[in-house]
Design an enzyme around this catalytic site. Structure first.
Site, short mmCIF file in Angstrom:
data_model
loop_
_atom_site.label_atom_id
_atom_site.label_comp_id
_atom_site.label_asym_id
_atom_site.label_seq_id
_atom_site.Cartn_x
_atom_site.Cartn_y
_atom_site.Cartn_z
N GLU A 25 7.72 47.19 31.73
CA GLU A 25 7.87 46.64 30.38
C GLU A 25 8.14 47.66 29.28
O GLU A 25 7.99 47.32 28.10
CB GLU A 25 6.65 45.78 30.01
CG GLU A 25 6.52 44.56 30.88
CD GLU A 25 5.44 43.57 30.44
OE1 GLU A 25 4.56 43.96 29.68
OE2 GLU A 25 5.50 42.40 30.88
N GLU A 76 7.63 38.27 36.78
CA GLU A 76 6.27 38.07 36.23
C GLU A 76 6.24 36.79 35.44
O GLU A 76 7.10 36.56 34.58
CB GLU A 76 5.90 39.20 35.26
CG GLU A 76 5.23 40.38 35.86
CD GLU A 76 4.61 41.29 34.78
OE1 GLU A 76 4.18 40.78 33.74
OE2 GLU A 76 4.56 42.50 35.02
C1 BMA Z 1 2.46 41.77 31.79
C2 BMA Z 1 1.98 42.70 32.86
C3 BMA Z 1 0.62 43.22 32.60
C4 BMA Z 1 -0.27 42.19 31.97
C5 BMA Z 1 0.31 40.82 32.13
C6 BMA Z 1 -0.51 39.75 31.49
O1 BMA Z 1 2.70 42.42 30.62
O2 BMA Z 1 2.92 43.69 33.09
O3 BMA Z 1 0.72 44.35 31.77
O4 BMA Z 1 -1.52 42.28 32.53
O5 BMA Z 1 1.58 40.77 31.56
O6 BMA Z 1 -0.57 39.92 30.10
#
Ligand code: BMA
Length: 954
Positions: A525, A623
């Site tokens: 990120e 994610e």
């Molecule tokens: C993203 C991940 C983590 C974090 C998650 C939940 O940013 O890369 O850094 O724990 O979201 O917020």
């Protein structure tokens, strides 16, 4: 004084940063713009203060490490045939001052577990608020020491000390003479120690560690002094209860806290340590790149053998063998002194069984042994690695159809496109020495048991252990491997970049031969953070851009390409990224979140998570996720009964995600009624259960949408999704988090759901406007044919379906299309459902002419449970029977008096997993299997079982 002013300014900056990163950025709002202006002003002020204050900052950090002569190598070397003196085991430890008490220490280990063992920390560090109470530990320097006997036979040309991992800022002395210093937890260090050792005598080794938080902070200020700007974020948000400046120290970034984990900045000798003697050469690493000649289906391997010879030129014979494939080759090589590498390409003489990801074929691994024999040296040096034959490509090409913009983003293994299904891996524990192989295996087997084929090792934790990757090789889990840089900007001082190079070398060489690793990504990120100005980098945009490119492109990529030769493995600069487009746009994309290129991270809270239209049809979802609480059983050992209420001090302390508690309740209330006393002790288990139901349904909705979108493109060219890795698989401590598995290994409801929403053949029912549709998804490489059975049930209408439909369906390999459409109104009328919420649909795919279900039946709620009346199901366990006399496998017959949504079985005190859980029971009796992690019996299991369903929380 100046430092005080600076600190005040930094606190202001931190408060603003917290506000924006965790309240503004993910909902991108006009509020964000106002706050950003405010913060920019703060940053400008700070920079002005810096100019004024620079004189009062010390000119040289007392913690700045001295230059050192160290070399790094890559692999565990316990198989060296030369001399090895193991220094693991009992050491002594004491804090900085000379008069401090001395305690026993265990190596490998860390200071926290040592202090627990010797009673200095009287409670488990995970208990209640101990992360705060034990904060002093990381503020101290610690000294580890032990003595050892060196035999007279240790008379080798070269004698080195090998430290597989020192955490992190250390100076090492042997017999009170400094042999070297370290600055990076992730590097394997080698030090020449021959001249310091006393043969046939007692020797002493001392390793002094700086306080990691003290060091990070010193480096932060030193950077300001040297370069006149702040590398943000200065500190984590206050909700993390964390420590500042992890970006200034090369250790697991989450060890200073994260939004799911505590701050335990560990210190110690966290991996193996030993003395090694040799006369000719040692093997640092064997890297292996399989090459496939598709037209003739034949294989070759390209080997790069990294060697380290003594200080003079050596003639050696190098033998390479894969006995199972009849490969045996020998070469004579004249090695230069010191480090060098040699490359060989060998054709594999016999037929190879390929290595495949889980779900696509077997995972055949072959032993490959390299032996090096010096001309005049009786000692043979050898190394065996397990290799798998597979090719891997990250496919980023124009999409078919002509009118779809952007590029694809998916993995092709052995020429077959893979739909990536999985999750993100975080550190399994704050104390890595407490992670057993058994636990790692359980977690990894939990992924393949849930039909996953990929895990992303996220960039804020650790490059995992050899055992982790070996197990992934065995299980067919593809690994997306981040480099350990996350959610921050990083310094680019000479010393920092130098140790990053060592880190890349150390870890790429150690891990290169694993077939499971299919991608390296430089950070988590940080591209998007820069572009979206999370940390107010636009006050000095050019500087931060240059730093970004210097670190990830000029250093990490450059170093990586030295060891991943011939494009052996793909590399991307960040996650999320636009992949090729990011590269074209100068390594920082205009919009790293684009749905038309690369991967994407997506989070949204305070929404109705059952609404699939919320979710962006990205090319690859790396994610996405929702939080839930861990079960009372998991929390019990770490809390008091009064802690177990939804808004207790304990719950708020463990909830690191700002607004997390409120968001979960809000999401739940979109579809469910809350229990009558949601904040009381009595209803806490019910609330925990509802957070798990909410998370499970949210992940199911989002993931099924991604899977349905694999062959579909929207008008804006988004779609064609080829991967879904939800955030996050495991949990570092008992708390609220995005994990689908609790700390300790218990599956949350979301994990049982993952098992089903990742089924290779899946019917996915959904409503789009006034239409009810069913998409058939087939990940298999063969066509699937079956009978689609649709049944509509009413919650209050007993176990008889109100409608029964069936039709023949067929799905081509690796595709998803709609196989059934009907007007919602017609469907409701035909099923005599008064309103949508009263009914649910069960879609099953049946082997024609039988009652065998392909995959699992998929249940779809036509409305929200809160909008209908659901009778109490009075769930009961009717019987528990051992299966085939096994002490680990049992069948549990579950009885319900009415249709029971979200039935939930728990075997308190008996670790294991159920074949299904959290599902809808729509038959009076249904069987579920339980597999225990260790031997038990039917009577004990039955006693441990608790069962409930939705209406039991009210
Ligand atoms: C993203 C991940 C983590 C974090 C998650 C939940 O940013 O890369 O850094 O724990 O979201 O917020």
């Amino acid at each position: 004084m100046c430092r005080m002013i600076l600190n005040l300014a930094l606190i202001a900056l931190l408060v603003s940063a917290t506000f924006l990163k965790f309240h503004g950025m993910r909902f991108v709002s006009s509020k964000g713009d106002v706050a950003m202006k405010y913060v920019s002003t703060v940053v400008t002020l700070i920079n002005a203060l810096l100019c004024l204050c620079s004189a009062c900052l010390s000119s040289k950090s007392s913690f700045a490490p001295k230059s050192m002569e160290s070399i790094t190598v890559a692999e565990d070397i316990t198989n060296w045939a030369n001399f090895i003196l193991d220094l693991n085991g009992e050491w002594l430890v004491r804090s900085g001052p000379k008069n401090a008490s001395t305690y026993a220490a265990q190596v490998p280990g860390n200071i926290y577990t040592d202090l627990v063992k010797n009673g200095t920390l009287s409670e488990d560090p995970y208990y209640r608020f101990n992360d705060e109470k034990y904060r002093w530990v990381s503020k101290l320097d610690w000294e580890f020491t032990r003595s050892f006997q060196v035999p007279s036979t240790l008379n080798y040309t070269k004698i080195i000390l090998v430290c597989d991992g020192l955490d992190a800022i250390a100076s090492i002395s042997v017999n009170d003479q400094l042999v070297g210093t370290t600055v990076n937890q992730f590097v394997q260090y080698f030090f020449d120690v021959k001249k310091y050792l006393k043969l046939n005598s007692q020797n002493k080794i001392t390793i002094r560690f700086k306080s990691p938080t003290g060091y990070a902070s010193e480096q932060f200020y030193q950077h300001i002094w040297d370069r006149k700007y702040i590398v943000p974020p200065p500190c984590p948000p206050p909700e993390f209860h964390g420590d500042c400046h992890p970006n200034f120290i090369r250790k697991a970034q989450s060890s200073f806290s994260w939004d799911w984990g505590p701050s335990f900045p560990t210190v110690g000798i966290w991996k193996g340590i030993r003395i090694v003697g040799y006369n000719t050469v040692v093997i640092e690493s064997v890297t292996v790149s399989p090459i496939w000649y598709q037209s003739i289906d034949a294989w070759a391997i390209k080997l790069q053998i990294y060697l380290r010879a003594t200080d003079k030129t050596q003639r050696v014979a190098i033998t390479t063998k894969i006995p199972e494939l009849g490969l045996s080759q020998q070469e004579g090589v004249a090695l230069e002194s010191g480090a060098s590498n040699v490359t060989f390409v060998y054709k594999i003489p016999s037929r190879v069984k390929k290595w495949w990801p889980n779900g696509y074929g077997g995972q055949k691994l072959y032993d490959l042994t390299v032996t090096v024999q010096g001309r005049f040296d009786p000692n043979e040096e050898s190394k065996t690695v397990k290799v798998g034959f597979r090719t891997v490509e990250l496919v980023q090409e124009p999409l078919p159809g002509g009118n779809v913009s952007g590029l694809s983003f998916y993995f092709r293994v052995n020429g077959v496109s893979i739909w990536a299904k999985g999750s993100n891996w975080i550190p399994a524990h704050s104390f890595q020495s407490s992670v057993t192989e058994d636990y790692v295996r359980w977690l990894l087997e939990s992924t393949t048991a849930a039909n996953m084929n990929m895990l992303r090792v996220w960039g804020g934790g650790y490059y995992e252990t050899d055992f982790f990757y070996q197990t992934c090789d065995e299980l067919g889990i593809l690994i997306w491997q981040d480099f350990m840089f996350a959610c921050a900007m990083y310094p680019t001082t000479e010393q920092f970049l130098a140790t990053v190079r060592e880190e890349v070398r150390s870890n790429v060489l150690r891990l290169q031969h694993h077939p499971s690793i299919v991608l390296w990504s430089a950070n988590n990120e940080n591209e998007v953070a820069y572009v979206e100005n999370w940390y107010f980098t636009n006050v000095a945009a050019k500087t931060f851009k240059n730093d970004y490119i210097e670190l990830y492109i000029d250093v990490i990529r450059d170093e990586f390409l030295k060891y991943e030769i011939d494009g052996g493995r793909p590399w991307i600069p960040s996650s999320p990224t636009n992949g090729k487009l990011t590269e074209e746009q100068g390594w920082i994309a205009k919009d790293p979140r684009s749905n038309l290129y690369g991967d994407a991270h997506f989070y949204s809270y305070l929404v109705d998570p059952w609404d699939w239209k919320l979710y962006p049809p990205t090319r690859f979802a790396s994610e996405y996720g929702f939080q839930s609480w861990e079960s009372v059983e998991s929390l019990a050992n770490y809390s008091l009964p009064e802690d177990r209420t939804y808004h207790s001090e304990f719950a708020n302390h463990r909830q690191h995600h700002p607004l997390g508690q409120i968001e979960m309740l809000f999401e739940i209330s979109r579809r469910f009624k809350l229990p009558s006393e949601p904040y009381g002790q009595r209803d806490f288990p019910g609330i925990v259960y509802l957070t798990q139901v909410n998370q499970a349904m949210a992940l199911k909705t989002e993931t099924e949408y991604y899977r349905r979108m694999q062959d579909t493109f929207l008008a804006d060219s988004s779609g064609g999704t080829q991967g879904a890795l939800y955030w996050q698989l495991n949990s570092i401590w008992p708390s609220a988090s995005w994990s689908s598995i609790e700390f300790g290994g218990k599956w949350k409801m979301a994990h049982y759901y993952a098992k089903e929403f990742f089924e290779p053949v899946l019917l996915s029912p959904y409503v789009d406007g006034d239409q009810f549709l069913v998409t058939l998804i087939n990940d298999n490489t063969t066509t699937v044919t079956g009978e689609l059975h649709l049944e509509v049930y009413g919650f209050a209408d007993g176990f008889q379906p109100k409608l029964n439909r069936s039709l023949m369906v067929k799905q081509k390999p690796q595709s998803a299309t709609v196989v059934f459409t009907e007007d919602v109104k017609t469907l409701l009328q035909r099923s005599s459902c008064v309103k949508a919420a009263d009914c649910f649909v069960v879609a099953s795919l049946i082997v024609p002419g039988s009652d065998v279900v392909i995959g699992v039946p998929n249940v779809y709620f036509l409305g929200a449970p809160k909008d209908t009346t659901i009778p109490r199901a009075s769930m009961k366990v009717a019987a528990v029977k051992q299966v085939d006399g096994s002490p680990r496998v049992f069948t549990i017959s579950v009885e319900a008096a009415a249709v029971a949504p979200f039935i939930w079985l728990e075997a308190t005190g008996i670790a294991g997993r159920f074949s299904r859980n959290g599902h809808m029971q729509y038959h009076p009796v249904e069987d579920v299997q339980f597999t225990a992690r260790s031997d038990t019996n039917a009577a004990d299991l039955r006693r441990s079982l608790k069962i409930m369903s939705l209406m039991d929380v009210y």
